[in-house]
Design an enzyme around this catalytic site. Sequence first.
Site, PDB file in Angstrom:
ATOM      1  N   GLY A 281       0.798  -1.183   0.145  1.00 12.47           N
ATOM      2  CA  GLY A 281      -0.059  -0.334   0.313  1.00 12.47           C
ATOM      3  C   GLY A 281       0.539   1.309   0.074  1.00 12.47           C
TER       4      GLY A 281
ATOM      5  N   SER B 266       4.857  -5.761  -2.284  1.00 17.50           N
ATOM      6  CA  SER B 266       4.923  -4.426  -2.125  1.00 17.50           C
ATOM      7  C   SER B 266       5.522  -3.381  -1.683  1.00 17.50           C
ATOM      8  CB  SER B 266       4.017  -3.294  -2.443  1.00 17.50           C
ATOM      9  OG  SER B 266       4.001  -2.133  -3.423  1.00 17.50           O
TER      10      SER B 266
END
Length: 455
Positions: free
Chosen positions: A32, A120
């Site tokens: 995120g 991520s």
Amino acid sequence: MGKRNEDCLTLNIWRPANDGANLPVIVFVYGGSNISGYSADPVYDGAALAKAANAVVVTTNYRVGVLGFMNLPQLKTGSNAAEDSGNFALLDIMQALKFVKKNAASFGGAADNVTLMGQSAGAINTWALMASPLAAGLFQKAVPISGGISLASNLPAGTLPTLNPASIYLAQGNGLLVKLLIADGKAADTATAITYIATQTSAQIGDYLRSKSGSTVLATLLANGLTGSGPIPDGVVLPADPIAAMAAGNYNKVPVMAGNTADEGKLFAPFLTLLGGKPGIKIGDADRFNMMASFNPDVPTNLTSADILDASYLPVATPVTGYNAKTALLGSIFTSTSRDNVLNTLVAQQPGRVWHYQFSWAQEPAPWNDVYGAAHAFDLPFLFGNFGPSVFSNATNSTANKPGRLALSASMVSSLAAFAKTGNPNNAALGTTWQPWPKRLVFDATLTQPVITLQ
């Protein structure tokens, strides 16, 4: 700052419905951009993975944004070097790992066989903990997916770093403080705010910041473009240059199973502006999400790539200027160089204990196969065995692609399970031998069956 709003250090635990003990433990850290994310996303439900891998699966929450990473001298007390680092998110994740280590046996897990897995921003944080001396002994394997830990100084010119120096976050912290003072009427502009700050003690400024609610802080960041976030290479929690530390052998040496998707850049098509062009997607996020929510993957559609993508990138397969070429270039400058930098650094230190996969599945019903393909994060449903509901599931999961999709997922889960158990991802389900980096295993499938190859 607003401690009442920071009570987020919770975790979720799944284990298979059997009597097994000393099971491998997989701790997952969500992505995120380190400014958003939460463990309650349905894709991260660990039940299917725990059952298929015969492992304990843990997902943990952690503070993000400026509440997770904050570099400001006035907040440093001098009594705790780790907390003074401002790397609260990394400390949160370490706290979760400490909990797992202490309590693993009570839920059937092996305290000495923990795999830290992140995607991520979660991968960036996983790499950071590999480089952190404070995380020594908290995990025995790492699965960083689509992330890196490189400063601009580690990379070729023209590429985008995955880690910023501490000075960037110092500027962010100072900028936040100035904007808060102006909003409160304590200063008229930046110059008077700086003058005001000089009249206050560190304790006074610290108390002022801690009096602010999390919502006020975040709103101020958003309103003033101060939202970037990530690990702070402070020299205590994280070395000032993690790649240099790794190159010198000063890191937590554990087996690594890293991964990337073939079309990382397609999830970031709006950022094609960084290459001097228009945003790749011409419709707003809300319209696109509504379009996907109402999409039926099992009936013919009149929807085309031209309804979603900017005309300047069409046809998508046009060499150099097409959508595929431009998003590949974006992915290469953002992910590929950082991937190569850290993996090449590690393999010199621990040859034979660094593996890499490329996820190349792009069997979505048209036009989503062109819009997304094997985009950033699209490997997560395959690793967790969860294909819905999600924002993307109607656009990606059809009855036609189900046989190949589920079979590919089973192969990927088997590899993760083998790695979590032994530190080596090889298993019979692959049908080939997965050789260590610089080789890579390509996970792909037709509509009906897996296609797994070594490159």
